[in-house]
Design a protein around this motif. Sequence first.
Motif, PDB file in Angstrom:
ATOM      1  N   ALA A 328       0.926  -1.190  -0.022  1.00 49.78           N
ATOM      2  CA  ALA A 328      -0.023   0.171   0.079  1.00 49.78           C
ATOM      3  C   ALA A 328       0.983   1.219  -0.057  1.00 49.78           C
ATOM      4  O   ALA A 328       0.444   2.054  -0.642  1.00 49.78           O
ATOM      5  CB  ALA A 328      -0.888   0.128   1.266  1.00 49.78           C
ATOM      6  N   ILE A 331       2.762   1.428  -3.421  1.00 49.55           N
ATOM      7  CA  ILE A 331       1.933   1.907  -4.495  1.00 49.55           C
ATOM      8  C   ILE A 331       1.166   3.450  -4.288  1.00 49.55           C
ATOM      9  O   ILE A 331       1.153   3.957  -5.207  1.00 49.55           O
ATOM     10  CB  ILE A 331       0.622   0.949  -4.530  1.00 49.55           C
ATOM     11  CG1 ILE A 331       1.107  -0.288  -5.042  1.00 49.55           C
ATOM     12  CG2 ILE A 331      -0.608   1.518  -5.703  1.00 49.55           C
ATOM     13  CD1 ILE A 331       0.000  -1.251  -5.053  1.00 49.55           C
ATOM     14  N   THR A 369      -6.007  -6.355  -3.419  1.00 50.71           N
ATOM     15  CA  THR A 369      -6.867  -5.385  -4.072  1.00 50.71           C
ATOM     16  C   THR A 369      -7.947  -5.262  -2.923  1.00 50.71           C
ATOM     17  O   THR A 369      -8.527  -4.221  -3.092  1.00 50.71           O
ATOM     18  CB  THR A 369      -7.560  -6.345  -5.074  1.00 50.71           C
ATOM     19  OG1 THR A 369      -8.092  -7.494  -4.697  1.00 50.71           O
ATOM     20  CG2 THR A 369      -6.537  -6.623  -6.458  1.00 50.71           C
ATOM     21  N   LEU A 372      -6.238  -2.254  -1.069  1.00 55.84           N
ATOM     22  CA  LEU A 372      -6.341  -0.917  -1.995  1.00 55.84           C
ATOM     23  C   LEU A 372      -7.640  -0.232  -2.063  1.00 55.84           C
ATOM     24  O   LEU A 372      -7.736   0.745  -1.995  1.00 55.84           O
ATOM     25  CB  LEU A 372      -5.644  -1.341  -3.273  1.00 55.84           C
ATOM     26  CG  LEU A 372      -4.233  -1.765  -3.316  1.00 55.84           C
ATOM     27  CD1 LEU A 372      -3.774  -1.997  -4.860  1.00 55.84           C
ATOM     28  CD2 LEU A 372      -3.226  -0.671  -2.608  1.00 55.84           C
ATOM     29  N   LEU A 377      -7.055   3.442  -2.991  1.00 55.38           N
ATOM     30  CA  LEU A 377      -5.948   3.604  -3.939  1.00 55.38           C
ATOM     31  C   LEU A 377      -6.147   2.930  -5.472  1.00 55.38           C
ATOM     32  O   LEU A 377      -7.128   1.914  -5.349  1.00 55.38           O
ATOM     33  CB  LEU A 377      -4.637   2.710  -3.386  1.00 55.38           C
ATOM     34  CG  LEU A 377      -3.982   3.575  -2.199  1.00 55.38           C
ATOM     35  CD1 LEU A 377      -3.081   2.766  -1.489  1.00 55.38           C
ATOM     36  CD2 LEU A 377      -3.455   4.895  -2.460  1.00 55.38           C
TER      37      LEU A 377
END
Length: 452
Positions: A328, A331, A369, A372, A377
Amino acid sequence: MSANPASATTEKPSGSGFRIPKVPFWAQIVAGLALGVLLGWLARSQDVSWLKDTLGQIGDIFVQLLKLAVAPLVFFAILVSITNLRKVNNAARLATQTLIWFMITSLIAVGIGLTIGLLTNPGAGTGLTPQDGKLPKKEGTWIDFLTGIIPTDVITPFTELNVLQIVFMAAVAGVAALKLGEKAKPILTFSESVLELLQKALWWVIRLAPIGTVGLIGFAIADYGWDLIGKYATFTADVYIGCALVLFGVYPLLLALVAKVNPIQFFKGAWPAIQLAFVSRSSVGTMPVTVKVTERLGVPKEYTSFAVPFGATTKMDGCAAIYPALAAIFIAQIFDVQLGIQDYLLIAFVSVVGSAATAGLTGATVMLTLTLSTLGLPLEGVGLLMAIDPILDMMRTATNVAGQALVPVVVAAREKILDHDAYNAASASPVDDRDDRDAREAEQKVTVPATA
């Protein structure tokens, strides 16, 4: 010739020549790693496409063989483990303690992941841009996670390998069998027989791990190369360092301070499972070995048969705590998104509550996922990490499996049901499918004290 039958059985037949010494399993794994690196380097440096393809096929076949047994193995392991709790007094207390320690270790692991990420800024200076990312094939959201627990039918979870739904059905079947009592005995006998059959077949696959190692490591080197690893050097180092801190720092402290046992003995006993997890990248595929090493560490068989299968599908300190925390931050830095305190708290929450989404399978895409999407994100960030994921997944899975063996030891020690003599006698000798016929099968019903 000696008249002693025991000595006679060890005597070489006349004219048979020398006997090839048996190579320890750990040495076979190490040899596979070394050979895989060598062949992978040759395939990439000399541009030998057929060698690269062959290595890829060998690795894929090994992983596919492991996955082949995943669905029925998870179902029957969870069902049998729940029904085995009927043999344990104060089973609810044991189950609660197990869940609590799963959560405690996950919180510690995610805290370490966040700290390392904030100190090292893994997304800075990589040369990667948002355009390098792509949407993942699989996504995870809280709605999918909550509604996806309950299957629409009993067949699809097995054909699509939805482990979370398989766990749900197995748990329901196990609780129902407990409520039925003696009426469910034929089903339980059948389930135990099927589980033994699956584990026996999986042992044959596990024995192929050295060959699978050659393919998996060789293809990783041939396909990704050192240049790609260089772009992710900080992030890769962060994942390995974070997992190492949990594996060789946090776990020994818990063993020494909470369980009050020798941490070195734990690693001696658990090493066969840890090394197989590193190679196979599958907690579920390693589960039969994890069960046996946990029993060998002195944890009662009845409790082990519940805690390890439960952990193999929900206890993921590497994949569901350290990795999503670092990913996290990585990214967010690539996409120039600022994270605040509330975001870090959300990461910790997702790591503890959503870890079942990883399902003990190779890779942690769904968990990533899920994290995120909770933070808002871009999911394209997942594509930035897919190329390097197999290399990261080895260390993550080794950490997962070590934790799945650790928690039962800690809980058993706290509840005073740990066999300290067996624990202190544990060694790193190979585990095979005969270990479950040891003397502890004759043990009497486990009793957990009603008070701490």
